[in-house]
Design a protein around this motif. Structure first.
Motif, PDB file in Angstrom:
ATOM      1  N   GLU A  33       0.831  -1.208   0.000  1.00  0.00           N
ATOM      2  CA  GLU A  33       0.000   0.000   0.000  1.00  0.00           C
ATOM      3  C   GLU A  33       0.865   1.257   0.000  1.00  0.00           C
ATOM      4  N   ASN A  36       2.266   2.054  -3.444  1.00  0.00           N
ATOM      5  CA  ASN A  36       1.306   2.700  -4.337  1.00  0.00           C
ATOM      6  C   ASN A  36       1.409   4.214  -4.240  1.00  0.00           C
ATOM      7  N   ASN A  65       0.459  -4.848  -5.350  1.00  0.00           N
ATOM      8  CA  ASN A  65      -0.925  -5.281  -5.126  1.00  0.00           C
ATOM      9  C   ASN A  65      -1.847  -4.971  -6.300  1.00  0.00           C
ATOM     10  N   SER A  67      -3.022  -2.309  -7.733  1.00  0.00           N
ATOM     11  CA  SER A  67      -4.104  -1.337  -7.574  1.00  0.00           C
ATOM     12  C   SER A  67      -4.334  -0.486  -8.828  1.00  0.00           C
ATOM     13  N   ARG A  70      -6.566  -1.764 -12.941  1.00  0.00           N
ATOM     14  CA  ARG A  70      -7.880  -1.322 -13.412  1.00  0.00           C
ATOM     15  C   ARG A  70      -7.769  -0.078 -14.289  1.00  0.00           C
ATOM     16  N   GLU A  93      -3.027 -10.379  -2.918  1.00  0.00           N
ATOM     17  CA  GLU A  93      -3.700  -9.087  -2.753  1.00  0.00           C
ATOM     18  C   GLU A  93      -4.182  -8.540  -4.089  1.00  0.00           C
ATOM     19  N   ALA A  94      -3.353  -8.683  -5.128  1.00  0.00           N
ATOM     20  CA  ALA A  94      -3.724  -8.172  -6.451  1.00  0.00           C
ATOM     21  C   ALA A  94      -4.960  -8.879  -6.996  1.00  0.00           C
ATOM     22  N   ARG A  95      -5.042 -10.179  -6.772  1.00  0.00           N
ATOM     23  CA  ARG A  95      -6.213 -10.919  -7.239  1.00  0.00           C
ATOM     24  C   ARG A  95      -7.473 -10.477  -6.501  1.00  0.00           C
ATOM     25  N   LYS A  96      -7.324 -10.158  -5.211  1.00  0.00           N
ATOM     26  CA  LYS A  96      -8.477  -9.684  -4.445  1.00  0.00           C
ATOM     27  C   LYS A  96      -8.939  -8.320  -4.951  1.00  0.00           C
ATOM     28  N   LEU A  97      -7.968  -7.398  -5.138  1.00  0.00           N
ATOM     29  CA  LEU A  97      -8.316  -6.034  -5.541  1.00  0.00           C
ATOM     30  C   LEU A  97      -8.922  -5.977  -6.938  1.00  0.00           C
ATOM     31  N   ASN A  98      -8.581  -6.953  -7.780  1.00  0.00           N
ATOM     32  CA  ASN A  98      -9.051  -6.923  -9.168  1.00  0.00           C
ATOM     33  C   ASN A  98     -10.036  -8.052  -9.481  1.00  0.00           C
TER      34      ASN A  98
END
Length: 478
Positions: A33, A36, A65, A67, A70, A93-98
């Motif tokens: 985070e 980013n 991650n 972010s 997208r 984390e990247a799979r969760k966020l996207n």
């Protein structure tokens, strides 16, 4: 009075550097985070430089991650995006966020091999990862391999003129100038189109305000390098036969050089081209240095009871299968120098990978179904943990947990302190803590000892250096 962030200790700087290289655990999530924010401007400029168009396929190396994935695919709904990272927690984390984006995917990679076919991507970008490429030229070659004809590469990084003043950069970072990065890309057959350098004031990852130089190198894959690669070798061969003669009329040794990097040193080795190829020498380096540890990066155990019930063992198992297949594919085509030492090392690495994969797979499956531990080749060696894990008897589980704590914490264990800790937990968390310790520190460690990782009494650094006529080193001591 100006409020300044506290100075980090050397130990804290080392830990931060390790997290920036490969984020891990809860601290790794926070570092992702933070990156980013600190890398935001560089990432935005890198994305802008891609000049994305209809149906472009994009690869990002080290997306953290993810972010901003997208933002990339939102520019054109026909764009496909793939991100690869060496950090299992960042991929997770990247799979969760996207989640829900069908044209976005994230895969675990080993930092040496890009797990895609030749010419797969129109655009490739990476920001602040180049410092960690263990075999920089080898990885640049991988980028060139998966880049499509007329494709472009954007590499964002902080130049060495700035990085040398950042405290944590002395721990595992290789520093680059625009000239060095451009040379890497050109050696891989990519034409350097342009390089942009600008400055900005930012809060660094260690909490201090710095004026940060930002460099972006743009390269593209054209037919020109490909044609040159066809024309140059015959020309060199012709002129070497005409001119490379010794005074006695004998032909001089045809040589070439290989660049590689170890923990704190940059090396340039000159070798006899009639004996070895660059591919063979890079293969030996990967076996000796790059793949000397951490054969499997996918997370396969839980270390904290708080994670026990939320641990996605099925998702991790899928990541493990992909990582294993990718590394097996690398070993299947790797080229090595002739000789028993390198052949044996390759076989040892393959064996170690296979056995570590088998053990990791069992551990992940056992998280949701411990009874699987009853029927495998490790069962006879670790019955004291398996019986308790596979049983529904809570008392048996607690007794095995207590024995493990007494064995593991020999210097600090006391029955009263153990009971105090156990009773402070809710019944649900008590079971989670017992199962976590028994599976991770009990069964896994016990089974891992049965593998017998082979460590021949061979100094591979010396053996690798022997492949060269001469080796020059430039080292920065820690």
């Amino acid at each position: 009075m100006e409020n300044r962030p506290p100075q980090l200790t050397e130990t804290q700087l080392q830990k931060l550097a390790a997290q920036l290289r490969c984020p891990d655990g809860e601290a790794g999530v926070k570092v992702g985070e933070m990156m980013n924010f600190t890398n935001g401007n560089m990432i935005a400029k890198a994305i802008e430089s891609l000049n994305l168009a209809f149906a472009n396929s994009v690869l990002e190396i080290g997306p953290g991650n993810g972010s901003h994935a997208r933002d990339i695919v939102s520019k054109e709904d026909t764009i496909t995006y793939s991100g690869i990272d060496i950090s299992p927690i960042m991929v997770e984390e990247a799979r969760k966020l996207n989640a829900g984006l069908e044209n976005v995917s994230f895969e675990l990679a080993d930092g040496c091999y890009i797990p895609f076919g030749e010419g797969r991507f129109d655009k490739i970008l990476t920001t602040n990862t180049i410092y960690f490429w263990q075999d920089a030229q080898g990885y640049a070659n991988e980028i060139a391999r998966v880049l499509a004809k007329d494709g472009t590469v954007t590499i964002g990084f902080i130049p060495e003129s700035t990085m040398q003043h950042i405290p944590f950069a002395k721990y595992g970072f290789t520093l680059y100038s625009v000239e060095k990065v451009t040379a890497l890309m050109e050696a891989a057959g990519l034409e350097a189109v342009s390089a942009v350098t600008e400055k900005e004031w930012v809060t660094s990852n260690s909490g201090t305000q710095i004026e940060k130089g930002i460099c972006t190198v743009y390269s593209e894959k054209t037919m020109k390098p490909a044609l040159l690669s066809l024309l140059i070798p015959p020309l060199l061969l012709f002129f070497s036969h005409q001119h490379n003669k010794t005074a006695a009329g004998r032909e001089a040794v045809a040589t070439d050089t290989l660049h590689w990097e170890t923990e704190f040193c940059t090396h340039i080795g000159t070798f006899d081209k009639s004996k070895y190829s660059k591919e063979q020498l890079r293969g030996a380096f990967k076996l000796w240095f790059t793949n000397s540890s951490h054969q499997i990066n996918t997370r396969y155990v839980v270390f904290n009871a708080k994670e026990y019930y939320n641990f996605d063992s099925k998702g991790q198992l899928q990541m493990l299968e992909k990582e294993y297949a990718g590394k097996k594919a690398v070993y299947a085509v790797i080229k090595i120098p002739p000789g028993r030492i390198w052949k044996d090392l390759l076989q040892n690495r393959i064996k170690d990978l296979d056995e570590t994969y088998e053990l990791s797979k069992l551990s992940l499956k056992a998280h949701s179904d411990p009874s699987i531990l009853l029927k495998n080749r490790f069962a006879q060696h670790c019955p004291q943990y398996i019986e308790a894990l596979a049983s529904e008897d809570t008392e048996l589980l607690m007794a095995a947990w207590q024995r493990l704590k007494a064995e593991k914490d020999t210097g600090s264990y006391s029955e009263s302190s153990f009971n105090k800790y156990k009773n402070s937990l809710s019944p649900k968390m008590r079971i989670a803590a017992a199962r976590t310790d028994l599976l991770t520190f009990g069964w896994y460690n016990c089974a891992n000892r049965q593998i017998g990782h082979e460590t021949p009494n061979i100094n591979y650094r010396e053996e690798f250096d022997k492949l060269f006529l001469s080796v020059e080193e430039d080292c920065d001591e820690p």
